[in-house]
Design an enzyme around this catalytic site. Sequence first.
Site, short mmCIF file in Angstrom:
data_model
loop_
_atom_site.label_atom_id
_atom_site.label_comp_id
_atom_site.label_asym_id
_atom_site.label_seq_id
_atom_site.Cartn_x
_atom_site.Cartn_y
_atom_site.Cartn_z
N HIS A 93 -39.94 8.73 22.30
CA HIS A 93 -39.16 9.92 22.64
C HIS A 93 -39.76 11.11 21.93
O HIS A 93 -40.19 11.01 20.78
CB HIS A 93 -37.70 9.74 22.23
CG HIS A 93 -36.76 10.66 22.97
ND1 HIS A 93 -36.18 10.33 24.16
CD2 HIS A 93 -36.34 11.91 22.68
CE1 HIS A 93 -35.43 11.33 24.58
NE2 HIS A 93 -35.52 12.31 23.70
N ASP A 172 -23.76 11.76 24.91
CA ASP A 172 -24.98 12.57 24.91
C ASP A 172 -25.14 13.27 26.26
O ASP A 172 -25.63 14.41 26.32
CB ASP A 172 -26.21 11.73 24.58
CG ASP A 172 -27.45 12.61 24.41
OD1 ASP A 172 -27.40 13.54 23.58
OD2 ASP A 172 -28.45 12.41 25.13
N ARG A 179 -25.39 21.73 25.02
CA ARG A 179 -26.32 22.31 24.03
C ARG A 179 -27.41 23.11 24.72
O ARG A 179 -27.86 24.14 24.22
CB ARG A 179 -26.94 21.20 23.17
CG ARG A 179 -25.97 20.61 22.17
CD ARG A 179 -26.53 19.34 21.54
NE ARG A 179 -27.73 19.56 20.78
CZ ARG A 179 -28.78 18.73 20.79
NH1 ARG A 179 -28.78 17.63 21.50
NH2 ARG A 179 -29.84 19.00 20.07
N SER A 194 -28.66 12.86 19.15
CA SER A 194 -28.93 12.86 20.59
C SER A 194 -30.03 11.86 20.92
O SER A 194 -29.88 11.01 21.81
CB SER A 194 -29.33 14.28 21.01
OG SER A 194 -29.88 14.28 22.29
N LYS A 198 -29.37 7.63 22.41
CA LYS A 198 -29.95 7.16 23.68
C LYS A 198 -30.81 5.92 23.45
O LYS A 198 -30.76 4.96 24.20
CB LYS A 198 -30.86 8.24 24.29
CG LYS A 198 -30.12 9.35 24.98
CD LYS A 198 -31.06 10.22 25.81
CE LYS A 198 -31.83 11.25 25.03
NZ LYS A 198 -31.08 12.34 24.46
N1 URA Z 1 -34.52 15.29 22.92
C1 URA Z 1 -33.24 14.81 22.98
O1 URA Z 1 -32.99 13.81 23.63
N2 URA Z 1 -32.29 15.45 22.31
C2 URA Z 1 -32.52 16.53 21.56
O2 URA Z 1 -31.60 17.04 20.96
C3 URA Z 1 -33.84 17.04 21.49
C4 URA Z 1 -34.82 16.40 22.19
#
Ligand code: URA
Length: 444
Positions: A93, A172, A179, A194, A198
């Site tokens: 990620h 999320d 956000r 966040s 996930k």
């Molecule tokens: N990627 C995400 O999933 N969340 C964030 O807050 C920033 C980048």
Amino acid sequence: MRETLRERTESMNPVEFIEKKKRGNEHSPEELKDFVLGYVKGEIPDYQMSAWLMAVNFQGMTDRETLALVEVMVNSGEVVDLSHIEGIKVDKHSTGGVGDKVSLILAPLAASCGCIVPMISGRGLGHTGGTLDKLESIPGMRVNLSREEFVSQVERVGVAMIGQTEEIVPADRKMYALRDVTATVRSIPLICASILSKKIAEGIDALVLDVKTGSGAFLQEYEQSRKLAQKLKSVGEEFGLRVKAVITDMNQPLGNKAGNWLEVKESIEVLKGKGPGDLVGVTVYLTAWMLVLAGIASDLKAGEELASRNLKNGKAFEKFLELVEAQGGDVRYIENPEKYRKAPIVKPVKSMVSGYITEIDTELLGLAAVGLGAGRKKITDRILPEVGFVVLKKISEYVKEGEELCIVHAKDERTFEQARGNILKAYKITQYKTSPPPLFYETF
Ligand code: URA
């Protein structure tokens, strides 16, 4: 008798809760749970969640609060159980950047090398692009698979790429969208919660984190990016994941293309063994760490060799076709990207001066892409998949007055002119030659 969640939510006062964070005080895990789950159920409105997110942006969170927030966000939905699938489940990620299309290449590439990749991604956030919006630019492509469809695809194909759903990390899903449009992204605990919620909900064993630093990152200062990398790693490990965090450069767009379909197109080039060197380098490096964490490669070098080989021999591209087909995407556009519809306006932005490109304000370039329609300014905004720009000049290159810096793909003259203004402002051109920034900084 234990109070039920409904009773506790009803008894909590959201205004006092927001006030507490506004004053910089610590929340208990119980009240965090009530507030976040109350929001998921629709009992706390968007305006109160927005006010609280802004308070967190200014006041931060303690480690205890961050851990509790990750936990409540994970448990706002179901955790996917992939234990019946043999092999290490591993994912990557990124904290977000401009032109950062690495996931589109890396997920099928890692799967073609033997990794199991159950990837949950996000949409565009602030000035940065999002993997889901890019995938959805492929006609027919579904990113909203049910949990059963997700698990079944991971079993069959070895990779699936979806978004947060009503079933998986719904907290999320809602907080991320809010956000994006309330300027509440740049917060270490919110980014940690966040991303990790996930990733934990996907049912993975190991995770590679690409933490961006520089003018196009959410946390632009190196020390802040370092803090984020360390926090992501330590919180991820606290939840039992094996984590590698790599700090990579975002002082200029990654690769040459920004905008949803343009980025899919560039990803196809890389999956066919071509594409720009910086994009290939970062993708191969991050994939190699996934292969090491999964026990498929003995070390980073062996991982890089295997990943590079599968880009060259067509295996990664074959896996991408399989992935797109499995999720309902029209593979004719992947096999023949030139068939895709073009934006009505495709025009260059020319330099007003001669000199070396010394800096690029990459956040401003990202905002130019959002202004063209590649991202959202309001939750209800519709993405235009075909808009964006192609970067022709990067840091350290020389440009002559009148030479092309970028090619903009726009829906009309007005948005083209806006983008042109931002692009010219974003490029700092001087008489001093600088070196290109490095691709990577530290790996933890
Ligand atoms: N990627 C995400 O999933 N969340 C964030 O807050 C920033 C980048």
